[in-house]
Structure formats: C-alpha cells, structure tokens
Scaffold this motif. Sequence first.
Motif, PDB file in Angstrom:
ATOM      1  N   THR A 101     -16.049   3.181  -7.636  1.00 17.89           N
ATOM      2  CA  THR A 101     -15.226   1.996  -7.378  1.00 17.89           C
ATOM      3  C   THR A 101     -15.778   1.157  -6.234  1.00 17.89           C
ATOM      4  OG1 THR A 101     -13.272   3.142  -8.192  1.00 17.89           O
ATOM      5  CG2 THR A 101     -12.891   1.232  -6.795  1.00 17.89           C
ATOM      6  N   GLU A 102     -16.177   1.807  -5.151  1.00 22.48           N
ATOM      7  CA  GLU A 102     -16.698   1.096  -3.982  1.00 22.48           C
ATOM      8  C   GLU A 102     -17.872   1.874  -3.406  1.00 22.48           C
ATOM      9  OE1 GLU A 102     -15.802  -1.769  -2.332  1.00 22.48           O
ATOM     10  OE2 GLU A 102     -14.095  -2.258  -3.616  1.00 22.48           O
ATOM     11  N   GLY A 112     -11.958  -2.227   6.516  1.00 19.31           N
ATOM     12  CA  GLY A 112     -12.528  -2.299   5.172  1.00 19.31           C
ATOM     13  C   GLY A 112     -12.057  -1.140   4.300  1.00 19.31           C
ATOM     14  N   ILE A 113     -11.951   0.038   4.894  1.00 13.75           N
ATOM     15  CA  ILE A 113     -11.453   1.197   4.144  1.00 13.75           C
ATOM     16  C   ILE A 113      -9.979   0.998   3.799  1.00 13.75           C
ATOM     17  CG2 ILE A 113     -10.917   3.665   4.309  1.00 13.75           C
ATOM     18  CD1 ILE A 113     -13.612   3.992   5.721  1.00 13.75           C
ATOM     19  N   THR A 118      -5.988   0.004  -0.280  1.00 11.07           N
ATOM     20  CA  THR A 118      -4.822  -0.786  -0.702  1.00 11.07           C
ATOM     21  C   THR A 118      -5.049  -1.248  -2.142  1.00 11.07           C
ATOM     22  OG1 THR A 118      -4.334  -1.499   1.557  1.00 11.07           O
ATOM     23  CG2 THR A 118      -3.466  -2.871  -0.226  1.00 11.07           C
ATOM     24  N   ARG A 119      -6.261  -1.713  -2.449  1.00 11.72           N
ATOM     25  CA  ARG A 119      -6.606  -2.114  -3.824  1.00 11.72           C
ATOM     26  C   ARG A 119      -6.552  -0.915  -4.769  1.00 11.72           C
ATOM     27  NH1 ARG A 119     -10.724  -4.894  -1.246  1.00 11.72           N
ATOM     28  NH2 ARG A 119     -12.276  -3.426  -1.999  1.00 11.72           N
ATOM     29  N   ILE A 120      -7.043   0.230  -4.300  1.00 10.73           N
ATOM     30  CA  ILE A 120      -7.051   1.433  -5.138  1.00 10.73           C
ATOM     31  C   ILE A 120      -5.622   1.863  -5.460  1.00 10.73           C
ATOM     32  CG2 ILE A 120      -7.577   3.909  -5.109  1.00 10.73           C
ATOM     33  CD1 ILE A 120     -10.244   3.115  -3.694  1.00 10.73           C
ATOM     34  N   LYS A 121      -4.736   1.811  -4.472  1.00 11.99           N
ATOM     35  CA  LYS A 121      -3.337   2.177  -4.721  1.00 11.99           C
ATOM     36  C   LYS A 121      -2.735   1.260  -5.784  1.00 11.99           C
ATOM     37  CE  LYS A 121       1.252   2.829  -2.850  1.00 11.99           C
ATOM     38  NZ  LYS A 121       1.914   2.170  -3.964  1.00 11.99           N
ATOM     39  N   THR A 126      -0.863   0.646 -11.302  1.00 13.07           N
ATOM     40  CA  THR A 126      -0.968  -0.015 -12.607  1.00 13.07           C
ATOM     41  C   THR A 126      -1.274   1.005 -13.698  1.00 13.07           C
ATOM     42  OG1 THR A 126      -1.712  -2.049 -11.550  1.00 13.07           O
ATOM     43  CG2 THR A 126      -2.194  -1.815 -13.902  1.00 13.07           C
ATOM     44  N   ARG A 127      -2.209   1.900 -13.423  1.00 11.89           N
ATOM     45  CA  ARG A 127      -2.541   2.950 -14.405  1.00 11.89           C
ATOM     46  C   ARG A 127      -1.322   3.814 -14.709  1.00 11.89           C
ATOM     47  NH1 ARG A 127      -8.263   5.689 -12.490  1.00 11.89           N
ATOM     48  NH2 ARG A 127      -9.559   3.832 -12.626  1.00 11.89           N
ATOM     49  N   GLY A 128      -0.600   4.174 -13.664  1.00 12.30           N
ATOM     50  CA  GLY A 128       0.604   5.000 -13.850  1.00 12.30           C
ATOM     51  C   GLY A 128       1.653   4.289 -14.680  1.00 12.30           C
ATOM     52  N   ALA A 129       1.847   2.998 -14.439  1.00 15.16           N
ATOM     53  CA  ALA A 129       2.820   2.220 -15.207  1.00 15.16           C
ATOM     54  C   ALA A 129       2.389   2.138 -16.674  1.00 15.16           C
ATOM     55  CB  ALA A 129       2.966   0.825 -14.610  1.00 15.16           C
TER      56      ALA A 129
END
Length: 185
Positions: A101-102, A112-113, A118-121, A126-129
């Motif tokens: 991913t990064e 930066g981390i 934050t983007r990963i969460k 979204t995947r979970g939904a």
Amino acid sequence: MGYRLAIADDEKLIRESLAQFIDWKELGFEIVLLAEDGIPVIEALRQEKLDAVLCDIQMQEKTGLDVAEFIYRNSLDCIIVLLSGYEEFEYARQAISFNVTEYLLKPINLSGIRETFTRIKTELDTRGAEREKQRQLLQNAGSFWHIIIERMLEAGLGLLQMGRAAGTSFGVTILKKRFCHIPLI
C-alpha cells in the motif's frame, strides 16, 4: 477494539518509537505484535487475522518484502506498509508487484505515518462495509426467492407458469413439467 496491527523493524529504537509515539488507538488500530524480524509476522499471519502490517524492508531473516510476498501469494486480506532507508528502484518495483500500500522512506516522519494509517483505516472500514453488504445479500437471497414465489402464487400462477416466468427473468431452467432448476446466486 481496533484493527489488528503488527509492527516489525530490526532497529529496536525505531520499533519502540513507532509503538509509543503514535496514538494507534486514536487511529483505530491495536498493536498485537512488535517484532524485530519478519518471521514472527509471517507466523502471526498464518495463525490469526492481521489487518495491517508496518514493516521495515530490510531485516535479518525475513525481510519486509518476504512478508509482502507471503501476504500476496496467500491472498490475505491484510494491508502492508513498508519502511525503507533505501531509495533503490528495485525495492520499490518489488513492493509494487506485491501490492504494498505504501513505501515510506526513513528517517520516519510520524505525521506521514499517521496520514497513511488514517487512509488505511478508511479503506479497511470500506472493505468491512462491503463484506457486510455481501453477507446480508447472501443471507437475504432465500427471502428474496420466497417473496417472488409467494407473489407468483398470489397472482394465480401455477408451478409451470412460475418456472417459465422466472426462467425469462432469472435464468431458471424448466427440466420437466414438474421440475425446475433455480440457480441461487
């Protein structure tokens, strides 16, 4: 409880700093493993569900690329972020081939981390939904067919007529006058 995160870096100071100086709970993550090599991370991936891995690219036994390859080859639903002190293109190329991913460069930039996770969460949410939506669709598939058959019966259609009507709309195959094949999704 947050998303399950493993952190691996052979440099103790970096590993412990990542664990201590970032409020992972606030970001929606729970550190379940701190490791100095990729071997414990791969073992954890074999035994339990990890949602994300933050891993140094260069370690003694198993590298971050080894971990990324393991996740990729086993089609695991786990996001990996690699840390590297190297700007070498070959590392980046390999990372891309394993769907990393990064690819973050050292020295570590904590903000930066934070932004990355934050983007990963958001992506994990979204995947979970999406998984929940698919689960509900599958769960409701039986109810869906029940409602269709009930409405056809209320309309006075016989079984053969229902089969023909469903066949044109839903791909149902009439096998004989009394039998039909209804594919369930």
